[in-house]
Design a protein around this motif. Structure first.
Motif, PDB file in Angstrom:
ATOM      1  N   PRO A   1      36.459  39.965  39.019  1.00 51.36           N
ATOM      2  CA  PRO A   1      36.679  39.436  40.366  1.00 51.36           C
ATOM      3  C   PRO A   1      37.961  39.989  40.989  1.00 51.36           C
ATOM      4  CG  PRO A   1      36.182  37.656  38.831  1.00 51.36           C
ATOM      5  CD  PRO A   1      36.402  38.893  38.012  1.00 51.36           C
TER       6      PRO A   1
ATOM      7  N   ARG B   1      28.874  36.047  44.372  1.00 51.68           N
ATOM      8  CA  ARG B   1      29.136  37.493  44.219  1.00 51.68           C
ATOM      9  C   ARG B   1      30.633  37.781  44.105  1.00 51.68           C
ATOM     10  NH1 ARG B   1      24.315  35.180  45.625  1.00 51.68           N
ATOM     11  NH2 ARG B   1      22.670  36.725  45.344  1.00 51.68           N
ATOM     12  N   LYS B   2      31.436  36.733  44.191  1.00 53.48           N
ATOM     13  CA  LYS B   2      32.886  36.913  44.048  1.00 53.48           C
ATOM     14  C   LYS B   2      33.334  36.656  42.618  1.00 53.48           C
ATOM     15  CE  LYS B   2      35.541  35.845  48.168  1.00 53.48           C
ATOM     16  NZ  LYS B   2      35.977  34.712  49.036  1.00 53.48           N
ATOM     17  N   TRP B   3      32.620  35.751  41.954  1.00 59.30           N
ATOM     18  CA  TRP B   3      32.975  35.405  40.571  1.00 59.30           C
ATOM     19  C   TRP B   3      31.735  35.414  39.686  1.00 59.30           C
ATOM     20  CZ3 TRP B   3      35.059  32.513  44.723  1.00 59.30           C
ATOM     21  CH2 TRP B   3      36.411  32.789  44.969  1.00 59.30           C
ATOM     22  N   GLY B   4      31.809  36.178  38.623  1.00 58.20           N
ATOM     23  CA  GLY B   4      30.716  36.211  37.652  1.00 58.20           C
ATOM     24  C   GLY B   4      29.481  36.935  38.126  1.00 58.20           C
ATOM     25  N   SER B   5      29.617  37.810  39.107  1.00 62.73           N
ATOM     26  CA  SER B   5      28.427  38.472  39.644  1.00 62.73           C
ATOM     27  C   SER B   5      27.746  39.321  38.569  1.00 62.73           C
ATOM     28  CB  SER B   5      28.790  39.348  40.834  1.00 62.73           C
ATOM     29  OG  SER B   5      27.620  39.766  41.489  1.00 62.73           O
ATOM     30  N   VAL B   6      26.428  39.366  38.650  1.00 63.75           N
ATOM     31  CA  VAL B   6      25.658  40.040  37.618  1.00 63.75           C
ATOM     32  C   VAL B   6      24.258  40.322  38.169  1.00 63.75           C
ATOM     33  CG1 VAL B   6      24.739  37.892  36.611  1.00 63.75           C
ATOM     34  CG2 VAL B   6      25.058  39.899  35.148  1.00 63.75           C
TER      35      VAL B   6
ATOM     36  N   GLU C   1      39.587  38.318  43.240  1.00 64.53           N
ATOM     37  CA  GLU C   1      40.451  37.156  43.529  1.00 64.53           C
ATOM     38  C   GLU C   1      40.430  36.211  42.335  1.00 64.53           C
ATOM     39  OE1 GLU C   1      39.370  35.039  47.182  1.00 64.53           O
ATOM     40  OE2 GLU C   1      38.451  36.890  47.902  1.00 64.53           O
ATOM     41  N   PRO C   2      41.538  35.450  42.160  1.00 62.84           N
ATOM     42  CA  PRO C   2      41.538  34.477  41.061  1.00 62.84           C
ATOM     43  C   PRO C   2      40.456  33.413  41.278  1.00 62.84           C
ATOM     44  CG  PRO C   2      43.717  34.624  42.099  1.00 62.84           C
ATOM     45  CD  PRO C   2      42.786  35.424  42.934  1.00 62.84           C
TER      46      PRO C   2
ATOM     47  N   LEU D   1      31.374  44.507  33.241  1.00 61.33           N
ATOM     48  CA  LEU D   1      30.428  44.737  34.340  1.00 61.33           C
ATOM     49  C   LEU D   1      31.025  44.364  35.687  1.00 61.33           C
ATOM     50  CD1 LEU D   1      27.028  43.459  32.886  1.00 61.33           C
ATOM     51  CD2 LEU D   1      28.171  45.656  32.577  1.00 61.33           C
ATOM     52  N   PHE D   2      31.934  43.401  35.660  1.00 61.03           N
ATOM     53  CA  PHE D   2      32.449  42.890  36.939  1.00 61.03           C
ATOM     54  C   PHE D   2      33.759  42.153  36.686  1.00 61.03           C
ATOM     55  CE2 PHE D   2      32.763  39.441  40.089  1.00 61.03           C
ATOM     56  CZ  PHE D   2      32.638  40.162  41.270  1.00 61.03           C
TER      57      PHE D   2
ATOM     58  N   PHE E   1      21.099  38.986  33.876  1.00 61.11           N
ATOM     59  CA  PHE E   1      20.977  40.244  33.122  1.00 61.11           C
ATOM     60  C   PHE E   1      19.502  40.677  33.105  1.00 61.11           C
ATOM     61  CE2 PHE E   1      24.712  38.065  31.372  1.00 61.11           C
ATOM     62  CZ  PHE E   1      25.681  39.041  31.527  1.00 61.11           C
TER      63      PHE E   1
ATOM     64  N   GLU F   1      35.880  34.425  34.931  1.00 69.13           N
ATOM     65  CA  GLU F   1      34.578  34.695  35.557  1.00 69.13           C
ATOM     66  C   GLU F   1      34.349  36.190  35.792  1.00 69.13           C
ATOM     67  OE1 GLU F   1      31.929  32.718  35.753  1.00 69.13           O
ATOM     68  OE2 GLU F   1      33.145  31.243  34.681  1.00 69.13           O
ATOM     69  N   SER F   2      34.945  36.999  34.908  1.00 72.99           N
ATOM     70  CA  SER F   2      34.505  38.382  34.781  1.00 72.99           C
ATOM     71  C   SER F   2      33.170  38.377  34.057  1.00 72.99           C
ATOM     72  CB  SER F   2      35.498  39.183  33.932  1.00 72.99           C
ATOM     73  OG  SER F   2      36.713  39.331  34.613  1.00 72.99           O
ATOM     74  N   THR F   3      32.355  39.365  34.338  1.00 69.86           N
ATOM     75  CA  THR F   3      31.074  39.495  33.648  1.00 69.86           C
ATOM     76  C   THR F   3      31.218  40.567  32.568  1.00 69.86           C
ATOM     77  OG1 THR F   3      30.065  39.055  35.794  1.00 69.86           O
ATOM     78  CG2 THR F   3      28.595  39.772  34.017  1.00 69.86           C
TER      79      THR F   3
END
Lengths: 433, 433
Positions: free
Chosen positions: B100, A391-396, B102-103, B97-98, A232, B68-70
């Motif tokens: 994913p 960048r696929k999971w939790g990207s920020v 894919e799971p 913000l994000f 962030f 793992e969403s942001t």
């Protein structure tokens, strides 16, 4: 009585009878007095041995001591304005543990650099090196304290790696069991990014390797780097953090290493001035400045060591050059939102001609953009699969930087060459001792 | 209002309206309530989103969020006895913000070790790894604080070296420009000895490499080691220092990482008990003990991993095994004054079957003895010229030790395998990610 104390604490023992354990650094004698310079690793002090006060009858023996004899000195601490530390020891007895059978190879006459580097294991005992190593120690301690205080977690990144962070042409490589080639890490950043998405703000501190055939006074093949990564946090946040960190480190060294800086003869005007905010100029402005100074450089070229020197001498504290051309920088940097050919990054240049001490950037956080950049740079998608996953999971939005310990120490100490800023320098010509 | 805070500080904000920035770790939903587990790198917290309190009209969107969403969560902090942290957040708005596409590959079902290690860059986000990394961080911090407090100077030893500290058979090697082969350091000790004679008490902390084909749960090819070296300090002084250091580290972890140890389900009985003095048995006694336990071992053999386990489970805090046979140990160890076949050294074994966490010794300080040992071990006199020099000038009794960070962390955390005690493990089968 005769408590073992360290020279650094001598001022707390005025008038007391104490013991010092250390080494003979230098000796002058008149017929009835020895002036012994003794070092114990924490400092240097003059010990005065008067023949008539010699309880142990060691006066004659001490006369025969060579430099780097190992001694235990007993005596009284007294104030002496003429002494550099403000104190000296009136010797009552000396135990001689060891007297070298050969003269010490490093004498007071000046030696060539090659000779000194070859004797680095002994050269470290010299007064100048003592002060440099103390400043290096404090630089590292200050940075750690600062980061811990801000809640950063230490995540050591691996040294042996299959994923390459910087230029592929300057890698040390080795055989790794049945898994093919492994490389020595040039940066812990990619791993730190994974850690940042797990733990927020993180840092690593470790050795870093560049198999560059550079012979400049700024290059080592093995150097230590503190890297930090923040989530962030965009490029602006990153630059502000770097400024504040460097400002903190410099002010702390000024406070805690006053005697070391003085002993090195460092003019501290610029260090005193190194407080937030630092100067900032865009890459575009830097190019204009360099062209005015008649450098043969055009937009798109990287800014080399000589150019950094030329920029940094224009400023009386550090200057951050930001937003370089994409093609001059690493594949992972975030493109400028309005200028596709420029990336969001910064190099911090130390003043007084020292040049780059920090390189930082905002990292690409979009999967497709990163994949394209990996392909455009001819890198292996397989090796970077895990890095793409970030960048696929939790990207920020996230940013970070790397700070070279030796360059920073060299600047603070005012050294001409970086090799004195590390205990055992490795260069293309040197791997001994 | 809605100040950005970190989850670790949540207890200071009870009743306040706050912002959290982090990632969705887990989600349960009833028709009108989402229970969101959010992590921000400093902790985990439950955020309760009630449809009727949803100011931003995000209830439906949040329902579609993958792990793992942001997210940026705004809401109020309230005390809740049932929550693990004692607090939860009543959600008023969520910025997404994000999300994913894919799971997330790591699910709650149990995965094989190979799968997890391959996804180490993501696995680090799991709660268990979070607690382990926090303890690792604190172990390192505690050791550094202790050494700094005792006046030790940090002297980073080189990684690329021509001088070999340990076994020649387990070295990674690489080509070093025109200078032939260089090796990756197995210990910084030899260089630390040079530094100790210059600066008294010194330490280094860096990665260390062993090209061993070991597949045990205690071996990594790359691990981190703190090494310390002390002058005017014999083997007894060295052992006492090690005890006090470990005692300090354990008690500090017990104090500052209580929640982490609890989350790992660690029974802390033995840790609580780990206070000075530790147990000490001689190598001779250790062999007798092992023979009683029916191990096929005779005097003169080295003590391996299984044997260490067998010894250490006999003790309810660490035990130091001292004075090994000369032929089982490295060339630089000081011979016992009364027994030529024994050297002054110690291995500290962690209890509960963990085995060696520290290896230490008094070093040979006599030139002729060291030269003979170098020759007897078939090592190159040329490569060790500088190391021999340390016995020519300023020679003195000195001792030191190396402490393995991962083994110590594994013991404190109660881990079955050392690979979880380092961010990115390197083993003979693994160099990815």
């Amino acid at each position: 009585m005769y408590e073992w104390i360290k020279i650094k604490d001598i001022s707390e023992h005025e008038g007391e009878k104490i013991t010092l354990k250390g080494w003979l650094y230098n000796k002058r004698s008149s017929g009835k007095i020895h002036f012994l310079q003794v070092r114990d690793g924490t400092g240097f002090i003059q010990c005065v041995m008067v023949k008539s006060n010699d309880n142990g009858n060691k006066f004659e023996e001490v006369d025969k001591l060579r430099q780097e004899s190992t001694v235990i000195v007993k005596g009284s601490v007294r104030k002496d304005k003429r002494a550099p530390s403000g104190y000296e020891v009136e010797v009552e007895d000396v135990d001689i543990l060891f007297n070298p059978s050969e003269p010490y190879p490093i004498s007071k006459k000046s030696h060539g650099v090659d000779f000194l580097m070859k004797h680095r294991h002994l050269w470290l005992r010299s007064r100048r090196q003592f002060h440099i190593m103390r400043i290096r120690n404090e630089v590292i301690k200050a940075i750690r304290d600062y980061l811990y205080d801000k809640g950063f977690l230490l995540i050591d990144s691996p040294i042996l790696t299959g994923s390459i962070g910087e230029s592929t042409s300057t890698l040390f490589q080795l055989d790794y069991f049945d898994l093919g080639k492994a490389y020595l890490s040039q940066t812990g950043q990619l791993y730190l990014e994974a850690a940042a998405l797990a733990y927020g703000n993180v840092f690593c501190f470790g050795p870093t390797f560049r198999a560059e055939k550079s012979k400049t006074r700024r290059h080592l093949t093995e150097f230590w780097m503190i890297e930090a990564e923040m989530v962030f946090c965009d490029s602006e946040c990153n630059m502000r953090f770097q400024e504040e960190l460097i400002s903190y480190v410099i002010q702390r060294i000024m406070e805690r290493n006053t005697a070391d800086l003085e002993a090195l003869g460092r003019d501290t005007t610029v260090l005193e001035n190194t407080k937030v905010p630092f100067y900032r100029i865009s890459y575009d402005e830097a190019i204009t400045l360099l062209q005015k100074k008649s450098f043969d450089i055009k937009w798109g070229d990287d800014i080399g060591g000589d150019e950094e020197t030329a920029i940094s001498i224009e400023f009386d504290k550090p200057v951050m050059v930001y937003n370089y051309p994409k093609k001059a920088k690493a594949f992972y940097m975030q493109p400028h939102p309005e200028r596709e050919d420029v990336v969001l990054c910064d190099d911090m240049l130390a003043p007084e001609g020292y040049g780059e001490i920090i390189g930082g950037s905002q990292r690409i956080d979009d999967f497709d953009t990163l994949l394209k950049s990996i392909r455009d740079n001819g890198l292996s998608e397989d090796a970077y699969q895990w890095y793409l996953d970030l960048r696929k999971w939790g990207s920020v939005i996230h940013s970070g930087f790397g700070l070279g310990i030796e360059r920073t120490t060299a600047w603070i100490c005012g050294l001409e060459h970086i090799r004195e800023a590390i205990p055992f320098a490795r260069t293309i010509y040197r791997i001994y001792p």
